[in-house]
Structure formats: C-alpha cells, structure tokens
Design an enzyme around this catalytic site. Structure first.
Site, PDB file in Angstrom:
ATOM      1  N   LEU A  50     -10.480   4.049  -5.606  1.00 43.91           N
ATOM      2  CA  LEU A  50     -11.318   3.506  -4.537  1.00 43.91           C
ATOM      3  C   LEU A  50     -10.613   3.788  -3.221  1.00 43.91           C
ATOM      4  CD1 LEU A  50     -12.685  -0.053  -5.489  1.00 43.91           C
ATOM      5  CD2 LEU A  50     -14.003   1.976  -4.927  1.00 43.91           C
ATOM      6  N   ASP A  51     -11.335   4.354  -2.252  1.00 46.10           N
ATOM      7  CA  ASP A  51     -10.753   4.602  -0.942  1.00 46.10           C
ATOM      8  C   ASP A  51     -10.240   3.306  -0.338  1.00 46.10           C
ATOM      9  OD1 ASP A  51     -11.479   7.249  -1.145  1.00 46.10           O
ATOM     10  OD2 ASP A  51     -13.345   7.017  -0.004  1.00 46.10           O
ATOM     11  N   PRO A  52      -9.216   3.384   0.528  1.00 43.40           N
ATOM     12  CA  PRO A  52      -8.730   2.164   1.187  1.00 43.40           C
ATOM     13  C   PRO A  52      -9.816   1.393   1.919  1.00 43.40           C
ATOM     14  CG  PRO A  52      -7.141   3.923   1.487  1.00 43.40           C
ATOM     15  CD  PRO A  52      -8.350   4.547   0.832  1.00 43.40           C
ATOM     16  N   LEU A  53     -10.806   2.097   2.499  1.00 46.24           N
ATOM     17  CA  LEU A  53     -11.867   1.402   3.224  1.00 46.24           C
ATOM     18  C   LEU A  53     -12.942   0.831   2.299  1.00 46.24           C
ATOM     19  CD1 LEU A  53     -12.455   3.584   6.423  1.00 46.24           C
ATOM     20  CD2 LEU A  53     -11.206   1.438   6.192  1.00 46.24           C
ATOM     21  N   ALA A  54     -12.852   1.151   1.011  1.00 43.30           N
ATOM     22  CA  ALA A  54     -13.809   0.611   0.036  1.00 43.30           C
ATOM     23  C   ALA A  54     -13.236  -0.648  -0.605  1.00 43.30           C
ATOM     24  CB  ALA A  54     -14.118   1.648  -1.030  1.00 43.30           C
TER      25      ALA A  54
END
Length: 337
Positions: A50-54
């Site tokens: 999961l992306d850091p912004l997700a």
C-alpha cells in the site's frame, strides 16, 4: 534482557495501515512489537503493498504464513478512492506536482455513464511513480531522478466500479451549483427535476484484479470525461479474504496491557486460504506429505487442497489423476513426525 520464551507465531495480523506509513515500515513495526512482546524470532512479510498515502487493509504474514504471501499478492482487492477533477499530477496523487490542468468539471450523470466503460478487462498504463522494475531499477526511483520512464500497458480486470457509500464519503462528492434534496436530505443528481450538476470530486469503489493501479484508473476516468484528475483519498477495504472489519491499528495491537494479547489478534494460517477445500490426512499420510512424497489413490476432484492433520495445516497439495503432490509444505508444531 527480553524474555523470548513465547513461541513464534504463525498466521495473519490484518492491519488497518494509517496514511503516511509505508508497507515496509508496517512490517518493521510488527517485528519490533513481536520482539518487545517476548516472542521468538519470527519471519514477517506483507501481502500486498500500500502506498504511504493510502490507508486500509494490509495483511501481515507471520511465520509459515509468509509462504502464502505470494498468493495474497495475486488476489483481488477492493478500494474506495476519491478523484479530484481539474488537475493531474506527475504522481497521480496529491503528493505530486501539477503537470496538467482543466477547467472542465464533469456532470455527475456523465460520471455515472462512464463507469461501465471501465468495467471488465481493460488496458492500463501504470504510473511512472510505481515499483515496477525498469532495467533493474524501480520506476519511481527513475522518475524522482528526472529520467523518462517508459512503461508498457497491461491488461487488468475491473470486476466492479461504482459510487462509494459510507458515511462521510458520499459517492456524489463535492458538487458545484445549486442542489436538489431528495427525501433523505441528500442531493439527487439524477432527478429529472434537478438542475445540471458537476463534480469537483467523486468517491468511487472498485473491485480489481492484481496489478491494477487505482491512480491510473482515476487518471483515465478523468481523461475520458474530458477533464484531468488525481487521487486525493485511497483506502483498501478488502485484500483477498481479509476485510476492513477484521483490521486493527498497530497502536491497538501494541497496547498489550490495555487490550487483548497479540496472539489473540492473530488469524490462523488457513484464514488466507478461504477459497481452498481442506483435505484431512491421517498421521501416516501427513508424515509422507511432510517428507514431500506423493499420495496415490486420492478420490477427490482435481484441484488445490489444504492438507491438514486434525486442525494443523500440513501442506498445500495439488490433486490430479488421483495423485496428490506437495505444492507448499508448512512446518508447524504438532504435525506428525
């Protein structure tokens, strides 16, 4: 000295990953939590970046469950995501620099009519800022270094795509213009008596196959609507068999004195195999499977099975032509010796 008398754990810890934390960071925090809680050294991995912004569901595999992490990576996922119209960024999310603008904000009816065009098998160009390897280097490293990133389109499957529900994340998003209220008090953009409404942003839910990039999907939807767009909110609500209702925060898992013990939060290894039938073994057969030997005379239908001795998983086996061959063995306590 830390007490490491507790045996290593095997199974799944389903995290509700917060925004701002990377998947690798989450794995590191779980390792530290296990160590500080006195568990023996345990192999830890995650079942899907999961992306850091997700935010949202991040399955963490412990011990023998790490052997199933690859299957989790290949599983379908469900996401809620918000597209903000009017600007496209180089990262296709709110972290990047704006590279294109549009003064067109699509009507809600047009958004609704466009969703079917992105359902089913589609061709998608991954974002330049992604973990795809290009000549042995991550695409995002090349992009950050200012190099041109050339990626190939890929075929992915969007099983379903529609407006999101959920309190505070209405699929209608932010609207421009006057609003028409239905009996429930919410805007009804599709009413024949409502004035034309356009959206600054819209929140959708997508059930997608492995390899799908939600940021690319948002970009392409915006382009198809004659606008530009990027993702401002992304939450994974399901990964394989794991749903957000099962997910816990790392803070909660770490409060051993205030809540349940860590081992009470671990789901069993087979929780990641809910789509696979079980195959019961006796002690002799379990010993043979553990040694990697083939079982003959199996009456079961062809397919993949989870072979178990009692309640203990022994191996994943493939049955074909009446014989069972080991696909992946598990070294768990209390298996026949």
């Amino acid at each position: 000295m830390k007490d490491t008398s507790k045996p290593a754990l095997h199974g799944w810890l389903v995290l509700d990953k917060p925004r701002g934390m990377g998947s690798t960071q989450a794995v590191g925090k779980v390792k530290r939590l296990l160590r500080e809680s006195g568990y023996a050294k345990t192999k830890v991995g995650h079942g899907g970046t999961l992306d850091p912004l997700a935010e949202g569901v991040l399955p963490i595999a412990l011990g023998e469950a790490t052997k199933l992490a690859g299957r989790m990576l290949d599983s379908d996922k469900i996401y809620d995501f918000t597209i903000a119209f009017g600007e496209e960024t180089d990262t296709l999310d709110s972290e990047g620099e704006v590279i294109a603008r549009s003064d067109r904000f699509p009507p809600l009816a047009a958004i609704a009519g466009m969703l079917d065009h992105f359902t089913g098998e589609i061709e998608q160009l991954p974002p330049a800022y992604s973990a795809i390897l290009v000549d042995g280097k991550r695409a995002y490293d090349l992009a950050r270094a200012g190099e041109e990133v050339k990626l190939q389109p890929r075929r992915v499957t969007i099983h379903s795509l529609g407006f999101a529900g959920g309190a505070g994340r209405s699929g209608e998003g932010r609207m421009l213009g006057s609003s028409f209220q239905n009996q429930g008090g919410r805007p009804d953009p599709f009413s024949a008596t409502a004035p034309l409404k356009v959206a600054e942003a819209v929140t959708l839910t997508a059930h997608v196959s492995k390899g799908t990039y939600i940021r690319s999907l948002a970009r392409d939807i915006a382009l198809a609507l004659g606008s530009r767009g990027h993702v401002t909110y992304l939450r994974r609500t399901k990964a394989g068999p794991f749903r957000e209702q099962q997910a816990i925060s790392l803070d909660f898992a770490g409060e051993s004195d205030k809540g349940p013990r860590l081992d009470d939060l671990i789901l069993p290894l087979e929780a990641g195999l809910d789509d696979i039938s079980a195959l019961s073994l006796d002690r002799t057969s379990a010993q043979a499977v553990r040694q990697g030997r083939v079982l003959s005379g199996m009456p079961q239908l062809p397919g993949l099975y989870l072979a178990k001795l009692g309640d203990v998983p022994v191996a994943l086996v493939e049955i074909e032509g009446g014989t069972a061959k080991v696909v992946r063995g598990f070294n768990l306590p209390d298996v026949a010796e």
